[in-house]
Design an enzyme around this catalytic site. Sequence first.
Site, PDB file in Angstrom:
ATOM      1  N   SER A 162     -30.053  16.877 -38.186  1.00 54.25           N
ATOM      2  CA  SER A 162     -28.581  16.090 -38.453  1.00 54.25           C
ATOM      3  C   SER A 162     -28.488  15.926 -40.064  1.00 54.25           C
ATOM      4  O   SER A 162     -29.432  15.425 -40.635  1.00 54.25           O
ATOM      5  CB  SER A 162     -28.890  14.775 -37.793  1.00 54.25           C
ATOM      6  OG  SER A 162     -27.550  13.959 -38.390  1.00 54.25           O
ATOM      7  N   HIS A 168     -26.624  19.871 -36.807  1.00 53.10           N
ATOM      8  CA  HIS A 168     -25.884  18.466 -36.223  1.00 53.10           C
ATOM      9  C   HIS A 168     -25.057  17.757 -36.937  1.00 53.10           C
ATOM     10  O   HIS A 168     -25.666  17.331 -38.207  1.00 53.10           O
ATOM     11  CB  HIS A 168     -27.054  17.629 -35.559  1.00 53.10           C
ATOM     12  CG  HIS A 168     -26.649  16.721 -34.770  1.00 53.10           C
ATOM     13  ND1 HIS A 168     -26.089  16.798 -33.342  1.00 53.10           N
ATOM     14  CD2 HIS A 168     -26.301  15.180 -35.016  1.00 53.10           C
ATOM     15  CE1 HIS A 168     -25.782  15.417 -32.738  1.00 53.10           C
ATOM     16  NE2 HIS A 168     -25.877  14.786 -33.879  1.00 53.10           N
ATOM     17  N   ASP A 196     -22.784  14.416 -37.758  1.00 51.11           N
ATOM     18  CA  ASP A 196     -22.437  13.145 -37.110  1.00 51.11           C
ATOM     19  C   ASP A 196     -21.293  12.467 -37.760  1.00 51.11           C
ATOM     20  O   ASP A 196     -21.362  12.056 -39.138  1.00 51.11           O
ATOM     21  CB  ASP A 196     -23.477  12.157 -37.582  1.00 51.11           C
ATOM     22  CG  ASP A 196     -24.729  12.671 -36.463  1.00 51.11           C
ATOM     23  OD1 ASP A 196     -24.596  12.449 -35.213  1.00 51.11           O
ATOM     24  OD2 ASP A 196     -25.856  12.660 -36.966  1.00 51.11           O
ATOM     25  N   MET A 245     -18.559   9.803 -38.162  1.00 49.27           N
ATOM     26  CA  MET A 245     -18.142   8.314 -37.625  1.00 49.27           C
ATOM     27  C   MET A 245     -16.859   7.696 -38.358  1.00 49.27           C
ATOM     28  O   MET A 245     -16.643   8.265 -39.597  1.00 49.27           O
ATOM     29  CB  MET A 245     -19.597   7.520 -38.270  1.00 49.27           C
ATOM     30  CG  MET A 245     -20.702   8.079 -37.631  1.00 49.27           C
ATOM     31  SD  MET A 245     -22.238   7.026 -38.448  1.00 49.27           S
ATOM     32  CE  MET A 245     -23.689   7.909 -37.883  1.00 49.27           C
ATOM     33  N   HIS A 261     -21.034  16.180 -33.599  1.00 49.27           N
ATOM     34  CA  HIS A 261     -20.980  14.748 -32.450  1.00 49.27           C
ATOM     35  C   HIS A 261     -20.147  13.668 -33.232  1.00 49.27           C
ATOM     36  O   HIS A 261     -20.373  13.219 -34.343  1.00 49.27           O
ATOM     37  CB  HIS A 261     -22.570  14.252 -32.717  1.00 49.27           C
ATOM     38  CG  HIS A 261     -22.829  12.827 -32.020  1.00 49.27           C
ATOM     39  ND1 HIS A 261     -23.988  12.218 -32.415  1.00 49.27           N
ATOM     40  CD2 HIS A 261     -22.253  12.264 -31.237  1.00 49.27           C
ATOM     41  CE1 HIS A 261     -23.940  11.246 -31.492  1.00 49.27           C
ATOM     42  NE2 HIS A 261     -22.822  11.128 -30.777  1.00 49.27           N
ATOM     43  N   MET A 313     -18.560  10.420 -33.354  1.00 53.86           N
ATOM     44  CA  MET A 313     -18.594   8.749 -32.991  1.00 53.86           C
ATOM     45  C   MET A 313     -17.503   8.248 -33.570  1.00 53.86           C
ATOM     46  O   MET A 313     -17.270   7.393 -34.145  1.00 53.86           O
ATOM     47  CB  MET A 313     -19.859   8.421 -33.770  1.00 53.86           C
ATOM     48  CG  MET A 313     -20.947   8.704 -33.095  1.00 53.86           C
ATOM     49  SD  MET A 313     -22.502   8.529 -33.830  1.00 53.86           S
ATOM     50  CE  MET A 313     -22.478  10.275 -34.517  1.00 53.86           C
ATOM     51  N   MET A 329     -28.326   9.208 -26.209  1.00 58.59           N
ATOM     52  CA  MET A 329     -28.575   8.605 -27.443  1.00 58.59           C
ATOM     53  C   MET A 329     -29.683   7.740 -27.319  1.00 58.59           C
ATOM     54  O   MET A 329     -29.719   6.892 -26.285  1.00 58.59           O
ATOM     55  CB  MET A 329     -27.355   7.615 -27.893  1.00 58.59           C
ATOM     56  CG  MET A 329     -26.233   8.679 -28.375  1.00 58.59           C
ATOM     57  SD  MET A 329     -25.552   8.346 -30.125  1.00 58.59           S
ATOM     58  CE  MET A 329     -26.899   8.339 -31.060  1.00 58.59           C
ATOM     59  N   ASP A 373     -30.764  12.189 -29.198  1.00 56.92           N
ATOM     60  CA  ASP A 373     -30.354  12.064 -30.375  1.00 56.92           C
ATOM     61  C   ASP A 373     -30.594  10.660 -30.706  1.00 56.92           C
ATOM     62  O   ASP A 373     -30.092   9.501 -30.307  1.00 56.92           O
ATOM     63  CB  ASP A 373     -28.675  12.142 -30.490  1.00 56.92           C
ATOM     64  CG  ASP A 373     -28.439  11.992 -31.904  1.00 56.92           C
ATOM     65  OD1 ASP A 373     -29.108  11.954 -32.877  1.00 56.92           O
ATOM     66  OD2 ASP A 373     -26.902  12.323 -32.146  1.00 56.92           O
TER      67      ASP A 373
HETATM   68  C1  DX5 Z   1     -27.094   8.187 -35.030  1.00 56.05           C
HETATM   69  C2  DX5 Z   1     -26.832   9.592 -35.077  1.00 56.05           C
HETATM   70  C3  DX5 Z   1     -28.030  10.507 -35.388  1.00 56.05           C
HETATM   71  C4  DX5 Z   1     -28.754  10.352 -36.245  1.00 56.05           C
HETATM   72  C5  DX5 Z   1     -30.266  10.768 -36.004  1.00 56.05           C
HETATM   73  O1  DX5 Z   1     -25.816   7.630 -35.064  1.00 56.05           O
HETATM   74  O2  DX5 Z   1     -25.823  10.313 -34.080  1.00 56.05           O
HETATM   75  O3  DX5 Z   1     -27.646  11.977 -34.842  1.00 56.05           O
HETATM   76  O4  DX5 Z   1     -28.156  11.144 -37.507  1.00 56.05           O
HETATM   77  O5  DX5 Z   1     -31.039  10.174 -36.972  1.00 56.05           O
HETATM   78  P1  DX5 Z   1     -32.534   9.793 -36.868  1.00 56.05           P
HETATM   79  O6  DX5 Z   1     -33.254  11.046 -36.498  1.00 56.05           O
HETATM   80  O7  DX5 Z   1     -32.807   9.474 -38.241  1.00 56.05           O
HETATM   81  O8  DX5 Z   1     -32.490   8.777 -35.797  1.00 56.05           O
HETATM   82 ZN    ZN Z   2     -25.647  12.559 -33.448  1.00 57.81          ZN
END
Ligand code: DX5
Ligand code: ZN
Length: 223
Positions: free
Chosen positions: A12, A37, A39, A41, A70, A72, A141, A179
């Site tokens: 990620s 990956h 993320d 947000m 992904h 969020m 998750m 994840d």
């Molecule tokens: C969290 C994200 C993850 C995160 C994982 O909200 O969706 O993808 O980046 O990070 P680690 O491996 O540090 O938990």
């Molecule tokens: Zn993620």
Amino acid sequence: MENSNALTVAPSVLAADFSSLGLALDKIADSGADWVHWDLMDGHFVPNLSFGPPLIAALRPRSKLFFDVHLMVTNPVEIALEAVKAGANAVTFHWEAEVHHHRLIERLHSEGVRAGIAVVPSTPVELLQEVLPFLDLVLVMTVNPGFGGQSYLSFCEKKIQKLSSWRESLGLNYRISVDGGIQEKTAIQARKAGADTLVTGSAFFRAENPAEFVGKLRGGTLT
Ligand code: DX5
Ligand code: ZN
């Protein structure tokens, strides 16, 4: 997605040094990992902001790897379509953020990308049963979403086990991605439960030797 039993490692970008994301993508490719990956947000679905589709678009030419996005975000439809334009290969939205799950899955397929649904730790996977046949990926998750570097929540493994057994009994072929808090030990636990795709943020970018780290995630006895 084809060959749902082969292990996929998806570092990620959230945990990378944001001042040199191009180098982060090179690092992911050089490590032998399979996917990148991303993320996204929105500061609303989760209490944090990261980046949006324009950043993915800017970095798309830098990598040949599969871009696993992904989302969020609340109201994910528009951002999902922007992510497709930016070069996503798979778009995963949260079950909790959308009502018309099947409609968005079909829309993503019509755009030529893979479709995934993510669930936060407190969401039961039974809710997804009607749409499992249409999905390419289910993302379980194992932390409450919003931040990297949190601890793995092992109670979520029950959901991985259920998804794995339903996939088998119903003859489906979605990937099961895990994840949050994935490092060497938790990767073994998640794989034992049935996960075939491992997202790893802070552990990957902290590793002194990322190729060795990816090798360790792929190896490890599941006894
Ligand atoms: C969290 C994200 C993850 C995160 C994982 O909200 O969706 O993808 O980046 O990070 P680690 O491996 O540090 O938990
Ligand atoms: Zn993620």
